[in-house]
Design a protein around this motif. Structure first.
Motif, mmCIF file in Angstrom:
data_model
loop_
_atom_site.group_PDB
_atom_site.id
_atom_site.type_symbol
_atom_site.label_atom_id
_atom_site.label_comp_id
_atom_site.label_asym_id
_atom_site.label_seq_id
_atom_site.Cartn_x
_atom_site.Cartn_y
_atom_site.Cartn_z
ATOM 1 N N THR A 1 0.843 -1.204 0.000
ATOM 2 C CA THR A 1 0.000 0.000 0.000
ATOM 3 C C THR A 1 0.869 1.241 0.000
ATOM 4 O OG1 THR A 1 -0.001 -0.023 2.398
ATOM 5 C CG2 THR A 1 -1.931 -0.912 1.297
ATOM 6 N N THR A 2 0.429 2.232 -0.771
ATOM 7 C CA THR A 2 1.068 3.540 -0.676
ATOM 8 C C THR A 2 0.032 4.612 -0.947
ATOM 9 O OG1 THR A 2 1.721 3.251 -2.982
ATOM 10 C CG2 THR A 2 3.460 3.156 -1.346
ATOM 11 N N LYS B 1 -4.030 6.387 4.141
ATOM 12 C CA LYS B 1 -3.536 5.017 4.038
ATOM 13 C C LYS B 1 -3.600 4.280 5.373
ATOM 14 C CE LYS B 1 0.843 4.649 3.610
ATOM 15 N NZ LYS B 1 1.277 4.013 4.859
ATOM 16 N N SER B 2 -3.112 4.930 6.413
ATOM 17 C CA SER B 2 -3.122 4.251 7.713
ATOM 18 C C SER B 2 -4.546 3.970 8.156
ATOM 19 C CB SER B 2 -2.421 5.101 8.771
ATOM 20 O OG SER B 2 -1.180 5.525 8.295
ATOM 21 N N ILE C 1 -5.819 0.955 6.220
ATOM 22 C CA ILE C 1 -5.275 -0.320 6.710
ATOM 23 C C ILE C 1 -5.899 -0.667 8.052
ATOM 24 C CG2 ILE C 1 -3.199 -1.506 7.482
ATOM 25 C CD1 ILE C 1 -1.665 0.254 5.487
ATOM 26 N N THR D 1 -1.369 1.114 13.055
ATOM 27 C CA THR D 1 -0.288 0.654 12.204
ATOM 28 C C THR D 1 0.962 1.508 12.368
ATOM 29 O OG1 THR D 1 -1.078 2.007 10.387
ATOM 30 C CG2 THR D 1 -1.915 -0.223 10.514
ATOM 31 N N THR E 1 4.846 7.314 9.295
ATOM 32 C CA THR E 1 5.450 5.998 9.133
ATOM 33 C C THR E 1 6.710 6.150 8.298
ATOM 34 O OG1 THR E 1 3.209 5.233 8.937
ATOM 35 C CG2 THR E 1 4.908 3.654 8.414
ATOM 36 N N ARG F 1 2.051 -6.206 7.878
ATOM 37 C CA ARG F 1 0.835 -6.534 8.634
ATOM 38 C C ARG F 1 0.204 -7.778 8.022
ATOM 39 N NH1 ARG F 1 2.025 -2.385 11.463
ATOM 40 N NH2 ARG F 1 2.560 -0.589 10.214
ATOM 41 N N LEU G 1 0.718 -7.678 4.104
ATOM 42 C CA LEU G 1 0.617 -6.329 3.584
ATOM 43 C C LEU G 1 1.894 -5.558 3.918
ATOM 44 C CD1 LEU G 1 -2.515 -4.123 4.025
ATOM 45 C CD2 LEU G 1 -0.272 -3.236 4.540
ATOM 46 N N ASP H 1 3.334 -2.173 4.255
ATOM 47 C CA ASP H 1 2.804 -0.828 4.442
ATOM 48 C C ASP H 1 3.959 0.143 4.231
ATOM 49 O OD1 ASP H 1 1.564 1.434 5.299
ATOM 50 O OD2 ASP H 1 1.406 0.820 7.399
#
Ligand SMILES: Nc1nc2c(ncn2[C@@H]2O[C@H](COP(=O)(O)OP(=O)(O)O)[C@@H](O)[C@H]2O)c(=O)[nH]1
Lengths: 302, 420
Positions: B10-11, B18-19, B22, B58, B70, B76, B87, B89
């Motif tokens: 994921t980006t 994004k966080s 997730i 996350t 992050t 994850r 995943l 991340d």
């Protein structure tokens, strides 16, 4: 013997075997850290598979806190004998006796942190340059970011800000003399994956993972095993309960959970619906601070 | 029960959600444990947020918590009845191109987020380009924060069109779009009641349905020898097996194979594992091969089929992502190179161009590649490597470069045909 795993477990197994072979091929003196817990039992099993029909091409090391569950020591010795493997014991008691570390005191005293010194000393003495561990990324936030091949400097320290990029399945275990890599072959397994595999493969485990009667007392909402290694406080009454352990560690900081699960199927059923992580449920050492694990890891912990 | 292992990356640019997405995936698919949730509720309260900030779930290392972002690839895990997901991340800031490249290197599916209000921005293009460069076979664009554009179908279609137009420049084979609100949970795991105009799958349904079985190369037999197994024990004195992970194709006992670099041919005698011999092996299995003839084979050799060989070459043309602070990569620099299980040394002969990851503009003849820059190089190696085009095989088409004195990994490379 044929075992049918679900596809994702087969893929995880293949990845772990690849990692183990890669680490052994690229190091001079590999060693496997064995706590007697389910994760290290799994790594050992995968290592045996990776080199079959040859024997395990490296020794196994136990960092002995001196505060072990007797059942775990018994399991360790039985496993090593069956595999005809070489066992190295790094002892916390020796480090205390030699004055290299100081025993903690009080009711919260634990030898958990004290393991770092004998572990690093044994790595240095034996010139181990690839050290297998059973850590998983789903266990804990700091672990979620650690590489599979995790570089340690000459002091055994981990620098989370300066990790090597790790792409595809191209692992880089190169290092200078005195440095080493920690290798985590089951990084991508979850607790449930581990249990399912252990069941499907019939991997042997210490009996404390299964439900049994034990004398315990309650502290901070956790059930601690009554033993000579832990000092009780006012009002901490000992009672008998039906418990099992979700992780294996030092008797002074590993808590039990109440559970009737006495078979692997029952454990899996429990884990699948559990709402509490295994560390949250049973590791007093991780409750101290949000970043407790990260701090210990930086200093060279498992 | 048989479940498939699927790797995701994921980006999104900072603050695209994004966080939150997730956290939502983990939370709604019931992968969040009560103690983790308690910690997040606690932290949300301490920060004075009036809702439970799923993004905190996350958030990893201490330094990152302090900065509130992050800064490394974190992994994850979650599962549905059909699949288990790993995943990666990865943070979206330009500074972290190397993390994105890392996370994408093994991914089957890239999940890219955009903020519906902003549409396709420079970072979206960069992320999509990197996913395509790293050969991620499937890309899902999540148009997030639909709640902030009144759940507008028109706005969604605009963003989709904008992205499609840009994506024609990329090598993306499977492209999907979903309108979501990560914060409110619309179309993540549960269907949105606010966007009845959207009839497609939710994010989790897509992740469950996208066909990934053919992401491996099942055509070209490639078996990089990883370790030679010589048991020296009773019952196995003459045993000589070649351990490795199948990097391509389907192998069976009896198949004629060729060993590189020697060029000798023989047949597969058996495919062994601890659990017994197998009738066939394919990616990503880890097995041991025994061969009918006694050949001199060691780690780093490649087993293939006589009529389907990788290219044996000392001249490597590749796209490089430079991952070290300093110095940058320059023509004339020497590195150690690892490709499959084989090491050698490589010298950069020619830095052909640097690619602007935002505009895809090629800057010819740069003097160096700095951290997070991507460029096209030609290298000469001390020993032949057995390579395929990265587009054809991600295992035999990739390599890393390692600094000769510090031993850190400084670059990732994807092998391409000769530059035109
Ligand atoms: N209104 C709205 N806000 C969102 C949505 N998704 C995320 N946010 C908010 O956008 C901000 C950034 O989200 P975060 O997940 O931290 O973004 P990241 O930087 O991409 O990880 C936070 O304040 C979120 O609550 C959404 O779908 N709708």
């Amino acid at each position: 013997m044929t075992v049918t795993h679900s596809n994702h477990v087969k893929a995880l197994e293949a990845e772990s075997i690849h990692i183990i072979r890669e680490a052994v091929a690229e190091s001079e003196r590999p060693v496997l850290l064995f706590s007697g817990g389910k994760d290290s039992a799994l790594v050992l099993r995968l290592a045996v598979k990776a080199f079959y029909p040859a024997r395990l091409p490296f020794p196994v090391m136990h960092v002995d806190t001196g505060h072990n569950f007797p059942e775990v020591l018994e399991f360790r010795d039985r496993t090593i004998t069956e595999l005809d493997a070489e066992l190295i014991v790094a002892s916390v008691q020796d480090s205390i006796d030699a004055g290299r570390v100081v025993e903690e005191t009080g009711p919260y005293a634990s030898r958990n942190r004290l393991q770092i010194e004998p572990l690093l000393a044994a790595i240095q003495q034996n010139k181990f340059d690839a050290v297998f561990g059973g850590a998983r990324r789903d266990e804990e936030k700091a672990r979620a970011k650690e590489r599979v091949f995790s570089f340690r400097d000459g002091f055994g320290q981990w620098d989370p800000k300066n990790q090597r990029p790790e792409l595809w399945s191209l692992y880089n275990g190169q290092h200078r003399q005195g440095e080493h890599v920690r290798v985590f072959p089951i990084s991508n397994w979850t607790e449930l994956d581990v249990w399912q595999y252990i069941r499907d493969e019939g991997v042997d485990l210490p009996t404390i993972y299964f439900s049994h009667q034990r004398k315990v007392f309650e502290r901070d909402g956790m059930l601690m095993a009554e033993s000579a290694f832990i000092e009780r406080m006012e009002g901490e009454e000992v009672f008998e309960a039906e418990v099992r352990f979700r992780t294996v560690g030092d008797m002074s900081c590993t808590a039990a959970v109440e559970s009737p699960a006495s078979t692997l199927d029952e454990i899996i059923a429990e884990v699948s619906v559990s709402r509490i992580t295994e560390r949250g449920a049973s590791r007093a050492d991780d409750r101290t601070a949000d970043a407790a694990m990260e701090d210990r890891k930086r200093q060279g912990y498992f | 029960m048989t479940t498939e292992l699927v790797r995701l990356a994921t980006t999104g640019s900072v603050d695209d959600g994004k966080s939150t997405l997730i956290g939502r995936l983990l939370y709604d698919s019931k992968q969040i444990f009560q103690d983790q949730m308690d910690a997040v509720e606690d932290a949300s309260r301490r920060r004075g947020t009036d809702y439970v900030d799923l993004a905190l779930l996350t958030d990893g290392l201490r330094a990152e918590r302090e900065q509130g972002i992050t800064i490394d690839v974190a992994y994850r895990y979650f599962a549905t009845p059909k699949r288990k997901f790993i995943l990666a991340d990865t943070p979206g800031h330009i500074q972290y191109t190397r993390n994105m490249v890392t996370g994408s290197s093994t991914a089957n599916i890239a999940l890219i987020l955009v903020d519906a209000r902003n549409g396709v921005v420079e970072q979206t293009k960069r992320h999509s380009f990197l996913a395509s460069l790293l050969g991620v076979p499937h890309l899902v664009l999540c148009v997030n924060k639909m709640d902030l554009v009144d759940w507008s179908e028109d706005r969604y279609n605009e963003v989709v069109e904008e992205f499609r137009e840009f994506a024609t420049k990329l090598d993306i084979h499977d492209l999907r779009f979903v309108p979501v609100s990560a914060l409110k949970g619309d179309n993540i795991v549960n269907f949105s009641e606010n966007m009845e105009w959207y009839r497609g799958p939710t994010v989790i349904q897509l992740l469950e349905e996208i066909h990934v079985a053919s992401d491996f190369n099942m055509i070209d037999v490639r078996f990089p020898v990883q370790y030679v197994i010589r048991p020296h024990r009773n019952g196995f004195h003459d045993y000589r097996g070649y351990a490795g992970t199948v990097a391509g194709g389907l192998m069976k006992p009896g198949d004629e194979v060729m060993v590189l670099p020697s060029g000798f041919t023989t047949n597969i005698a058996s495919i062994d594992t601890f659990d017994g011999p197998l009738e066939s092996a394919a990616p990503p299995m880890s097995v041991v091969l025994t061969l009918e003839d006694d050949l001199d084979i060691s780690r780093g050799d490649m087993i293939c089929r006589p009529r389907n060989q990788p290219e044996a070459t000392q001249d490597i043309d590749a796209m490089i992502c430079w991952m070290a602070e300093s110095p940058g990569m320059q023509a004339g620099s020497k590195y150690e190179i690892k490709h499959t299980t084989r090491w050698g040394r490589a010298m950069v002969n020619d830095l052909q161009y640097r690619l602007d990851v935002n505009t895809l503009h090629r800057e010819e003849g740069p003097t160096q590649l700095a951290l997070n820059e991507i460029g096209r190089v030609r290298m000469r190696t001390t020993t032949p490597f057995f390579v395929d085009d990265y587009r054809r095989n991600r295992q035999t088409g990739s390599f890393i470069l390692v600094d000769e004195s510090s031993h850190t990994t400084v670059a990732a490379g994807m092998i391409t045909g000769k530059a035109t």
